[in-house]
Design a protein around this motif. Structure first.
Motif, mmCIF file in Angstrom:
data_model
loop_
_atom_site.group_PDB
_atom_site.id
_atom_site.type_symbol
_atom_site.label_atom_id
_atom_site.label_comp_id
_atom_site.label_asym_id
_atom_site.label_seq_id
_atom_site.Cartn_x
_atom_site.Cartn_y
_atom_site.Cartn_z
ATOM 1 N N ASP A 262 -11.170 7.225 5.064
ATOM 2 C CA ASP A 262 -12.308 6.562 5.099
ATOM 3 C C ASP A 262 -12.547 5.877 6.389
ATOM 4 O OD1 ASP A 262 -14.576 5.003 4.215
ATOM 5 O OD2 ASP A 262 -13.352 3.227 3.668
ATOM 6 N N SER A 263 -12.655 6.548 7.239
ATOM 7 C CA SER A 263 -12.641 6.437 8.802
ATOM 8 C C SER A 263 -13.794 7.290 9.399
ATOM 9 C CB SER A 263 -11.117 6.536 9.306
ATOM 10 O OG SER A 263 -11.098 6.216 10.684
ATOM 11 N N ASP A 264 -13.199 8.081 10.511
ATOM 12 C CA ASP A 264 -13.867 9.027 11.591
ATOM 13 C C ASP A 264 -13.681 10.261 11.198
ATOM 14 O OD1 ASP A 264 -15.721 8.600 14.002
ATOM 15 O OD2 ASP A 264 -14.393 10.290 14.346
ATOM 16 N N PRO A 265 -14.667 11.484 11.384
ATOM 17 C CA PRO A 265 -14.280 12.574 11.108
ATOM 18 C C PRO A 265 -13.104 13.131 12.260
ATOM 19 C CG PRO A 265 -16.483 12.472 11.513
ATOM 20 C CD PRO A 265 -16.155 10.994 11.526
ATOM 21 N N SER A 266 -12.927 12.604 13.353
ATOM 22 C CA SER A 266 -11.730 12.721 14.201
ATOM 23 C C SER A 266 -10.479 12.624 13.595
ATOM 24 C CB SER A 266 -11.706 12.170 15.552
ATOM 25 O OG SER A 266 -11.925 10.867 15.522
ATOM 26 N N ILE A 267 -10.557 11.459 12.812
ATOM 27 C CA ILE A 267 -9.277 11.365 11.964
ATOM 28 C C ILE A 267 -9.129 11.828 10.690
ATOM 29 C CG2 ILE A 267 -7.958 9.252 10.606
ATOM 30 C CD1 ILE A 267 -7.888 8.507 13.507
ATOM 31 N N ARG A 268 -10.234 12.265 10.007
ATOM 32 C CA ARG A 268 -10.283 12.768 8.616
ATOM 33 C C ARG A 268 -9.651 14.220 8.841
ATOM 34 N NH1 ARG A 268 -15.007 9.919 7.583
ATOM 35 N NH2 ARG A 268 -16.495 11.737 8.260
ATOM 36 N N TRP A 269 -10.229 14.970 9.798
ATOM 37 C CA TRP A 269 -9.714 16.337 9.678
ATOM 38 C C TRP A 269 -8.112 16.620 9.925
ATOM 39 C CZ3 TRP A 269 -7.456 19.540 13.188
ATOM 40 C CH2 TRP A 269 -7.383 19.236 14.801
ATOM 41 N N MET B 27 -2.227 16.345 4.561
ATOM 42 C CA MET B 27 -2.597 16.810 3.249
ATOM 43 C C MET B 27 -2.261 18.247 3.052
ATOM 44 S SD MET B 27 -5.968 14.527 2.875
ATOM 45 C CE MET B 27 -6.254 15.061 1.083
ATOM 46 N N ASP B 28 -2.075 18.834 4.189
ATOM 47 C CA ASP B 28 -2.000 20.454 4.012
ATOM 48 C C ASP B 28 -3.133 21.061 3.441
ATOM 49 O OD1 ASP B 28 0.635 20.616 5.482
ATOM 50 O OD2 ASP B 28 1.532 20.116 3.325
ATOM 51 N N SER C 144 -3.776 0.078 12.749
ATOM 52 C CA SER C 144 -4.785 0.983 13.580
ATOM 53 C C SER C 144 -4.544 2.295 12.839
ATOM 54 C CB SER C 144 -3.829 1.219 14.859
ATOM 55 O OG SER C 144 -4.412 2.395 15.505
ATOM 56 N N HIS C 145 -5.795 2.984 12.742
ATOM 57 C CA HIS C 145 -5.955 4.305 11.921
ATOM 58 C C HIS C 145 -5.448 5.416 13.163
ATOM 59 C CE1 HIS C 145 -9.353 2.283 9.991
ATOM 60 N NE2 HIS C 145 -9.061 3.265 9.126
ATOM 61 N N TRP C 146 -5.565 5.419 14.190
ATOM 62 C CA TRP C 146 -4.564 6.306 15.003
ATOM 63 C C TRP C 146 -3.098 6.249 15.060
ATOM 64 C CZ3 TRP C 146 -7.006 10.676 16.697
ATOM 65 C CH2 TRP C 146 -8.206 10.645 16.893
ATOM 66 N N VAL C 147 -2.661 4.732 15.243
ATOM 67 C CA VAL C 147 -1.131 4.789 15.375
ATOM 68 C C VAL C 147 -0.676 5.369 14.111
ATOM 69 C CG1 VAL C 147 0.456 3.097 15.611
ATOM 70 C CG2 VAL C 147 -1.444 2.911 17.168
ATOM 71 N N THR C 148 -1.318 4.966 12.962
ATOM 72 C CA THR C 148 -0.961 5.384 11.721
ATOM 73 C C THR C 148 -0.945 6.797 11.385
ATOM 74 O OG1 THR C 148 -1.457 3.091 10.846
ATOM 75 C CG2 THR C 148 -1.085 5.031 8.978
ATOM 76 N N LEU C 149 -1.817 7.378 11.851
ATOM 77 C CA LEU C 149 -2.079 8.727 11.492
ATOM 78 C C LEU C 149 -0.782 9.545 12.404
ATOM 79 C CD1 LEU C 149 -3.341 11.775 11.454
ATOM 80 C CD2 LEU C 149 -4.675 11.231 13.311
ATOM 81 N N MET D 28 0.884 -1.136 -0.051
ATOM 82 C CA MET D 28 -0.020 -0.022 -0.041
ATOM 83 C C MET D 28 1.036 1.093 0.044
ATOM 84 S SD MET D 28 -2.884 1.391 2.909
ATOM 85 C CE MET D 28 -4.015 -0.245 2.347
ATOM 86 N N HIS D 29 0.807 1.975 -0.955
ATOM 87 C CA HIS D 29 1.331 3.248 -1.140
ATOM 88 C C HIS D 29 0.852 4.519 -0.019
ATOM 89 C CE1 HIS D 29 3.757 1.406 -4.130
ATOM 90 N NE2 HIS D 29 2.758 1.237 -4.807
ATOM 91 N N SER D 30 1.680 5.650 -0.084
ATOM 92 C CA SER D 30 1.113 6.533 0.890
ATOM 93 C C SER D 30 -0.229 7.241 0.207
ATOM 94 C CB SER D 30 2.310 7.633 0.683
ATOM 95 O OG SER D 30 1.788 9.004 1.530
ATOM 96 N N ASP D 31 -0.205 7.293 -0.871
ATOM 97 C CA ASP D 31 -1.716 7.722 -1.192
ATOM 98 C C ASP D 31 -2.800 6.823 -0.785
ATOM 99 O OD1 ASP D 31 -0.344 9.993 -2.468
ATOM 100 O OD2 ASP D 31 -1.096 9.330 -4.387
ATOM 101 N N SER D 32 -2.405 5.588 -0.948
ATOM 102 C CA SER D 32 -3.806 4.713 -0.737
ATOM 103 C C SER D 32 -3.722 4.563 0.994
ATOM 104 C CB SER D 32 -3.477 3.218 -1.077
ATOM 105 O OG SER D 32 -2.064 2.720 -0.900
ATOM 106 N N VAL D 33 -2.766 4.830 1.784
ATOM 107 C CA VAL D 33 -2.891 4.573 3.203
ATOM 108 C C VAL D 33 -3.570 5.872 3.503
ATOM 109 C CG1 VAL D 33 -1.410 4.858 5.282
ATOM 110 C CG2 VAL D 33 -0.714 3.675 3.535
ATOM 111 N N ILE D 34 -3.493 7.102 2.969
ATOM 112 C CA ILE D 34 -4.259 8.319 3.228
ATOM 113 C C ILE D 34 -5.904 8.096 2.951
ATOM 114 C CG2 ILE D 34 -4.585 10.612 2.382
ATOM 115 C CD1 ILE D 34 -1.483 11.199 2.464
ATOM 116 N N ALA D 35 -5.868 7.228 1.643
ATOM 117 C CA ALA D 35 -7.410 7.205 1.563
ATOM 118 C C ALA D 35 -7.907 6.249 2.445
ATOM 119 C CB ALA D 35 -7.492 6.409 -0.017
ATOM 120 N N TRP D 36 -7.180 5.360 2.952
ATOM 121 C CA TRP D 36 -7.846 4.405 3.921
ATOM 122 C C TRP D 36 -7.801 5.143 5.290
ATOM 123 C CZ3 TRP D 36 -4.490 2.815 8.389
ATOM 124 C CH2 TRP D 36 -5.360 1.703 9.085
ATOM 125 N N LEU D 37 -7.099 6.161 5.518
ATOM 126 C CA LEU D 37 -7.428 7.004 6.657
ATOM 127 C C LEU D 37 -8.598 8.013 6.721
ATOM 128 C CD1 LEU D 37 -3.715 8.177 7.720
ATOM 129 C CD2 LEU D 37 -4.962 6.653 9.008
#
Length: 325
Positions: free
Chosen positions: A12-19, A26-27, A304-309, A1-10
């Motif tokens: 596709d989660s919760d608003p607290s992760i997405r923002w 993503m700046d 983990s979404h949180w650990v990965t973020l 999974m490349h960086s772009d697809s990891v970001i897409a996975w993140l």
């Protein structure tokens, strides 16, 4: 999974992760991530946690432990995480807008109705332990409460080696990694909110030096890891320490000050890089036992979404700012 697809996975989660992904990875323009952040109150984990709140503003009827809590449960099943202090810290981590009506009302109700189990003092006056008071300062400063009196107390409770230990009152004369990171996060949030004081800024620097001298996880006496779990990733950390929590703290303080990353972070950074999975994510290594409102990851051993973020924003900061050896 490349960086772009990891970001897409993140995403596709919760608003607290997405923002936070939009802001930190993503700046994205503030108008975009702020709109996503506003959803924390009304969607997903943030809304779910707010729905568990009592009418008097507390959670589970207590400040540190649930009302009527039987301490035999702590011995048998682990510390409970559902009461007010940990719920409020979780909302801070989610990024609940502190200027929202719901946040303001919550802070007011807690100030009126919540009292600490140890001492019965009002919530925003702080507890007796440094660990708890560090998080109370972080939460209070984030949500706009005057916590200067607790800060002053923490500054005066430093150990001789520069950090803190919540066992100080029981005779400890050495700092602990966990107490120190809890206090540092509080002092940093206080500084962000108010600019801090000369004393609080100096105390924060001494606490940072305590961790940096130890490369975030080593004993000074033997150079061995002080605790193998410091190298394993946990979420939510609650009061517990690991190197990712510390690295995320040092990223935050460098962003406030504009300072370059300290080279003594490099060993922890190398460990973080080495723990990345083949698909580009990071796993949750373990989870604290004890009563919770709900879980936010699939469990230990899973991405983990949180650990990965947190790992991605730490490495992004390091790679942009760190100087070559």
């Amino acid at each position: 999974m490349h960086s772009d697809s990891v970001i897409a996975w993140l995403l596709d989660s919760d608003p607290s992760i997405r923002w936070q992904v939009m802001c930190d990875l993503m700046d994205a323009p503030e108008v975009e991530w702020a709109a996503e952040r506003a959803k924390v109150e009304i969607e997903g984990w943030g809304a779910r946690l707010l729905s568990c709140q009592d009418e008097d503003g507390q959670w589970a009827g207590g400040s540190f432990v649930p009302a009527g809590f039987d301490y035999s449960e702590w011995r048998e099943s682990g510390q409970p995480w559902t009461a007010t202090t940990y719920s409020l810290s979780q909302l801070r981590e989610f990024g609940l807008d502190p200027s929202s009506d719901r946040a303001r009302r919550t802070v007011e109700l807690i100030g009126t109705n919540s009292r600490w189990d140890q001492g019965n003092q009002p919530f925003w006056e702080g507890e007796t332990e440094e660990c708890i008071n560090g998080r109370t300062v972080a939460d209070g400063a984030y949500f706009g409460v005057d916590v200067s009196a607790i800060v002053e107390r923490l500054v005066g409770e430093r150990q001789g080696d520069g950090g803190w230990n919540c066992q100080r009152a029981k005779g400890s004369v050495r700092s602990s990694f966990a107490s120190t990171i809890n206090v540092l996060e509080g002092l940093l949030q206080y500084e962000k909110a108010t600019g801090g004081t000369t004393e609080s800024r100096e105390a924060r620097r001494s606490g940072e030096e305590y961790l940096l001298e130890r490369r975030l996880f080593r004993r000074l006496t033997t150079n061995e890891p002080a605790d193998e779990r410091f190298l394993q990733f946990l979420h939510p950390n609650r009061w517990r320490y690991d190197i990712l929590r510390a690295l995320d703290y040092f990223r935050s303080t460098a962003m406030l000050s504009g300072a370059d990353p300290d080279p003594r972070l490099r060993e922890a950074i190398d460990h973080l890089r080495a723990r990345r999975l083949e698909d580009g994510t990071w796993p949750l290594d373990w989870r604290l036992p004890g009563r919770v409102w709900f879980d936010m990851d699939d469990g230990p051993g899973k991405p983990s979404h949180w650990v990965t973020l947190r790992a991605m924003r730490v490495l992004g900061w390091w790679e942009r700012q760190a100087k070559p050896v």
